[in-house]
Design an enzyme around this catalytic site. Structure first.
Site, PDB file in Angstrom:
ATOM      1  N   GLY A 145       0.808  -1.209   0.000  1.00 34.01           N
ATOM      2  CA  GLY A 145       0.000   0.000   0.000  1.00 34.01           C
ATOM      3  C   GLY A 145       0.842   1.260   0.000  1.00 34.01           C
ATOM      4  O   GLY A 145       1.954   1.288  -0.536  1.00 34.01           O
ATOM      5  N   ASP A 159      -8.090  -0.629   1.411  1.00 37.93           N
ATOM      6  CA  ASP A 159      -8.562   0.754   1.543  1.00 37.93           C
ATOM      7  C   ASP A 159      -8.757   1.427   0.195  1.00 37.93           C
ATOM      8  O   ASP A 159      -9.419   2.475   0.112  1.00 37.93           O
ATOM      9  CB  ASP A 159      -7.579   1.580   2.371  1.00 37.93           C
ATOM     10  N   ARG A 187     -33.116  -2.697  16.565  1.00 39.22           N
ATOM     11  CA  ARG A 187     -31.883  -2.140  17.111  1.00 39.22           C
ATOM     12  C   ARG A 187     -31.205  -1.207  16.114  1.00 39.22           C
ATOM     13  O   ARG A 187     -31.395  -1.309  14.907  1.00 39.22           O
ATOM     14  CB  ARG A 187     -30.903  -3.265  17.466  1.00 39.22           C
ATOM     15  N   MET A 247     -12.950  -1.082   8.341  1.00 39.97           N
ATOM     16  CA  MET A 247     -11.574  -0.603   8.279  1.00 39.97           C
ATOM     17  C   MET A 247     -11.433   0.580   7.328  1.00 39.97           C
ATOM     18  O   MET A 247     -12.130   0.662   6.315  1.00 39.97           O
ATOM     19  CB  MET A 247     -10.631  -1.727   7.844  1.00 39.97           C
ATOM     20  N   GLY A 248     -10.503   1.470   7.662  1.00 45.41           N
ATOM     21  CA  GLY A 248     -10.256   2.666   6.861  1.00 45.41           C
ATOM     22  C   GLY A 248      -9.964   3.838   7.762  1.00 45.41           C
ATOM     23  O   GLY A 248     -10.888   4.530   8.208  1.00 45.41           O
ATOM     24  N   GLU A 289     -13.475   3.353  10.508  1.00 44.08           N
ATOM     25  CA  GLU A 289     -12.799   3.454  11.796  1.00 44.08           C
ATOM     26  C   GLU A 289     -12.130   4.819  11.988  1.00 44.08           C
ATOM     27  O   GLU A 289     -11.912   5.255  13.120  1.00 44.08           O
ATOM     28  CB  GLU A 289     -11.758   2.349  11.950  1.00 44.08           C
TER      29      GLU A 289
END
Length: 363
Positions: free
Chosen positions: A116, A141, A176, A183-184, A236
């Site tokens: 990455g 990502d 609910r 993720m990120g 995140e």
């Protein structure tokens, strides 16, 4: 008799589906284009740490059999932060000099780096030091500049979508609010695509700071219309407008002081306090980057690998492979290394999401 070309391969940073498929694509294409007897492959263990510590081995063609569908990386990987690469620390190791020495000791004709943003920064550093480097863009990502897609991304989207699909049933059954952390840390591509594909009602990404009142309002609006559950896909690295001017460490400290360790915990807590609806968090975490690559990523990885083999044959170095407008191309490493690809607020996927009523918590 000509000396065989000797190709080093390493995988840096976090693992993801498609690494092994890319390695296979490179090797098979090299054997096909230049002849199996004219190519030698040197596998480097644990990313740049293996290059620093000379953890390398000459590999056999059979080492690459059966790895198309295999998750993870047969070479092993490790994160080695770029900011430390040029530092001589307490171990007195000059990392750049060690990597150059290993490259020369193994008589490499070029080095392939699969990784990455951090990997590309180090790859460009080594290229500037005179080594023959070719990069391959890997990240769930999808934030590497200059390519429309990175291998690993589509598989992670599919896994994240399945998570949301499964959460939908319990959210609906129990009325609910389910806050799902995707993720990120810096870029919201994975959350954006996963949220749209999974039918999320609210998507929160780092590029669009959210207003907590707007998020609560979106949940309440659904309840007022008789929809007593909501699905939030939250990157995140997302943050609200009150945190927008804070550095990451400052945001972390502020949340810790409030007893909210993550953005998802914070959002769930605030929604429950404001509406009285039960709110839960779900963190699929590393499941998003694990397992076998999707069919799409197998094809993409193979195409990227084959293009890298073509560059090796042409002795065209200092580039990273990319997809632009459905064409496999290459970009100069120097252009890619210090940039990231972020989700623009006017991005077409963001517009599409807004047009079908998905809230980004920004009013």
């Amino acid at each position: 008799m000509l000396k065989p070309k000797r190709i080093g391969i390493l995988t840096g940073g976090g693992d993801c589906p498609g690494l092994n498929a890319t390695i296979r694509g490179v090797v098979k294409a090299c054997y096909q284009l230049m002849g199996e007897g004219n190519i030698e492959i040197v596998g480097i263990s644990d990313g740049f740490q293996g290059l620093i510590n000379n953890h390398c081995k000459l590999m056999k063609p059979s080492d690459f059999y059966g790895i198309l569908t295999l998750g993870g990386t047969i070479l092993g990987s490790r994160r080695t932060p770029f900011r430390k690469m040029q530092l001589v620390e307490e171990d007195n190791v000059d990392k750049v000099a060690q990597m150059k020495n290993t490259y020369k000791e193994w008589n490499l004709d070029c080095l392939l780096t699969l990784g990455g943003n951090g990997t590309h920064k180090t790859a460009n550093l080594l290229s500037e030091e005179g080594l023959n480097i070719i990069g391959l863009p890997k990240t769930i990502d999808n934030d590497i500049w200059g390519t429309s897609v990175c291998f690993g991304f589509h598989t992670a989207v599919e896994i994240g979508t399945e998570v949301i699909d499964r959460i939908h049933t319990t959210a609906h059954s129990h009325s609910r609010i389910m806050v799902i952390e995707i993720m990120g840390n810096k870029a919201g591509w994975l959350t954006l695509y996963t949220g749209i594909a999974g039918g999320a009602d609210i998507i929160l990404i780092p590029e669009i700071p959210f207003n907590m009142d707007c998020v609560i309002g979106a949940v309440q609006k659904r309840a007022d219309s008789g929809k007593y559950f909501s699905i939030l896909a939250v990157a995140e690295g997302a943050f609200d407008i009150d945190e927008a001017n804070l550095k990451r460490k400052e945001r972390t400290q502020k949340r810790a002081e409030a007893g909210e360790t993550t953005v998802t915990a914070r959002v769930a807590k605030r929604i429950q306090e404001a509406t009285g609806f039960e709110a839960r968090t779900v963190v699929p975490g590393h499941m998003l980057r694990g397992g076998s690559p999707s069919a799409y990523d197998r094809v993409l990885a193979t195409k990227f690998g084959a293009r890298a083999a073509t560059l090796i044959q042409q002795e065209k170095f200092g580039y990273t492979i990319a997809m632009v407008k459905d064409e496999i191309v290459e970009n100069p490493l120097a252009e890619v290394a210090m940039k990231m690809k972020f989700v623009a607020p006017e991005n077409k996927e963001v517009v599409t999401a807004r047009n079908i009523g998905i809230s980004f918590g920004d009013g």
